[in-house]
Design an enzyme around this catalytic site. Structure first.
Site, PDB file in Angstrom:
ATOM      1  N   HIS A 172       0.857  -1.193   0.000  1.00  0.00           N
ATOM      2  CA  HIS A 172       0.000   0.000   0.000  1.00  0.00           C
ATOM      3  C   HIS A 172       0.894   1.244   0.000  1.00  0.00           C
ATOM      4  O   HIS A 172       1.417   1.657   1.022  1.00  0.00           O
ATOM      5  CB  HIS A 172      -0.892  -0.005   1.238  1.00  0.00           C
ATOM      6  CG  HIS A 172      -2.069   0.922   1.148  1.00  0.00           C
ATOM      7  ND1 HIS A 172      -2.135   1.961   0.237  1.00  0.00           N
ATOM      8  CD2 HIS A 172      -3.236   0.974   1.859  1.00  0.00           C
ATOM      9  CE1 HIS A 172      -3.292   2.612   0.399  1.00  0.00           C
ATOM     10  NE2 HIS A 172      -3.967   2.022   1.369  1.00  0.00           N
ATOM     11  N   HIS A 175      -2.744   6.930  -1.019  1.00  0.00           N
ATOM     12  CA  HIS A 175      -3.809   7.509  -0.185  1.00  0.00           C
ATOM     13  C   HIS A 175      -3.326   8.232   1.075  1.00  0.00           C
ATOM     14  O   HIS A 175      -4.067   8.389   2.033  1.00  0.00           O
ATOM     15  CB  HIS A 175      -4.828   6.430   0.212  1.00  0.00           C
ATOM     16  CG  HIS A 175      -5.414   5.705  -0.942  1.00  0.00           C
ATOM     17  ND1 HIS A 175      -6.170   4.563  -0.824  1.00  0.00           N
ATOM     18  CD2 HIS A 175      -5.343   5.965  -2.278  1.00  0.00           C
ATOM     19  CE1 HIS A 175      -6.542   4.139  -2.018  1.00  0.00           C
ATOM     20  NE2 HIS A 175      -6.045   4.981  -2.910  1.00  0.00           N
ATOM     21  N   TYR A 177      -0.973   7.351   3.252  1.00  0.00           N
ATOM     22  CA  TYR A 177      -0.414   6.547   4.342  1.00  0.00           C
ATOM     23  C   TYR A 177       1.119   6.604   4.267  1.00  0.00           C
ATOM     24  O   TYR A 177       1.678   7.365   3.489  1.00  0.00           O
ATOM     25  CB  TYR A 177      -0.959   5.124   4.274  1.00  0.00           C
ATOM     26  CG  TYR A 177      -2.442   5.035   4.597  1.00  0.00           C
ATOM     27  CD1 TYR A 177      -2.920   5.361   5.871  1.00  0.00           C
ATOM     28  CD2 TYR A 177      -3.375   4.649   3.635  1.00  0.00           C
ATOM     29  CE1 TYR A 177      -4.278   5.296   6.172  1.00  0.00           C
ATOM     30  CE2 TYR A 177      -4.733   4.585   3.931  1.00  0.00           C
ATOM     31  CZ  TYR A 177      -5.175   4.908   5.204  1.00  0.00           C
ATOM     32  OH  TYR A 177      -6.512   4.849   5.497  1.00  0.00           O
TER      33      TYR A 177
END
Length: 371
Positions: A172, A175, A177
């Protein structure tokens, strides 16, 4: 009902060690349905239903790595520790028994973390410069030792994913993070080798991919999810031009990414002036590697709200002709479905069987019945 030929959506797909029966992907969506941070039997049933619904590849909700500050939400699953890994093995076994393929999305939230979140509620947020967004401090700035520890934690999560039988792993990097906080100049104000130029800001992500590749070998697929937008700023742009995007993606591609997952809120919007290509289209053009597109697929509006955890608002099912046209033009290779598949496990079959009129709408009532 879609009038564009959908045959390509249901063609098989192969990349390295990953072979899929079709080109549909379940997008990762955080659910907070894992008490004590364990993916339990209900989670296994949830993913199995999507595999039974003919989804080609399932990407799990974000599952947090072993670094002490990786988690930012209660009741989300971990991917470390004997009990958590046993839970994920059960999930994998159920999906495989239903004929599906599945990868975990491994995750560190960075400065999105708030005080009082477990497992260790005393741990502060860790991020490149101690910023949640420009001008908004939260937590502490990471040292080189912290960076090395997080990189190692990502690599160990990938090894554990391989050992319990997952079919690959997704990092990931989107977004707003942690990985994306290094990429984004708004949250990365470092003056060392991880800050300043785009090349330096990409270094942390590159080191994660390199560490994973060294740990899992050449045949275990690495998917990398990235985005221009951030939950802290929907209008943010990591790369302002195709040239900047080329620099960014080439570094990650060379590090060992097999498949890119280009996250947008609306798949139909062009990424740069002068071209109709969306972010996924540009990514394939630049890297020549397989790419997943995503963003309000099958729905007439995108999600709303202040954070990426907020799926508020209602959306109605809509045709996918525009999506199929782009897929048929080889702008991207795989299609990730988020909210539409969240509320209707049979979405893929209904598209295949020309039964779009039977697809469930997305609203709060449907969201409360997640199954």
């Amino acid at each position: 009902m879609s009038n564009t030929n959908s045959a390509k959506l249901f063609e098989s797909f192969s990349s390295g060690g990953l072979t899929l029966k079709n080109r549909t992907v379940m997008a990762p969506m955080t659910r907070t349905f894992s008490p004590n941070y364990i993916a339990n039997n209900d989670v296994a049933k949830y993913y199995r239903r999507r595999a039974e619904g003919n989804v080609g590849l399932i990407i799990t909700e974000g599952t947090f790595i072993s670094h002490k500050a990786a988690n930012g939400y209660e009741r989300v699953p971990a991917i470390f520790g004997e009990e958590a890994l046993a839970g994920w093995k059960h999930v994998v076994d159920e999906v495989h028994a239903a004929g599906g393929k599945i990868v975990p999305q491994i995750w560190h939230v960075g400065s999105v973390r708030k005080a009082g979140i477990g497992p260790d509620k005393s741990v502060p947020a860790y991020s490149p410069s101690g910023l949640y967004k420009p001008g908004a401090p939260n937590g502490i700035e990471m040292s080189q030792a912290d960076i090395d520890e997080v990189v190692a934690s990502f690599a160990q999560a990938a090894v554990d994913a391989k050992n319990v039988g997952f079919d690959g792993v997704e990092v990931h990097g989107a977004h707003g993070y942690l990985v994306d906080q290094f990429f984004w100049e708004g949250t990365n104000q470092r003056e060392d080798g991880y800050g300043g130029s785009l090349e330096n800001r990409t270094r942390f992500g590159v080191e994660i991919v390199q560490a994973i590749r060294a740990a899992v070998g050449e045949d275990f697929p690495i998917i990398f999810r990235f985005s221009q937008w951030k939950q802290q700023d929907y209008d943010a742009k990591l790369c302002q031009t195709p040239a900047e995007l080329t620099t960014f993606l080439t570094l990650l591609s060379d590090a060992g990414v097999d498949i890119f997952h280009a996250s947008t809120r609306r798949f139909w919007l062009p990424e740069f002036e002068g071209s109709t290509l969306n972010l996924a289209g540009w990514t394939k053009k630049i890297t020549h590697k397989p790419v997943i597109t995503v963003g309000s697929v099958g729905l007439d509006s995108d999600f709303t709200g202040e954070g990426s955890m907020d799926l508020g608002g209602a959306s109605n099912p809509t045709g996918i002709d525009g999506l199929l046209t782009r897929l048929n033009n080889d702008e991207f290779d795989l299609v990730a479905i988020g909210r539409a598949l969240l509320v209707d496990p049979e979405w893929v079959n209904k598209i295949r069987d020309k039964k779009e009129d039977q697809i469930a709408p997305f609203n709060k009532e449907a969201l409360m019945k997640l199954s």
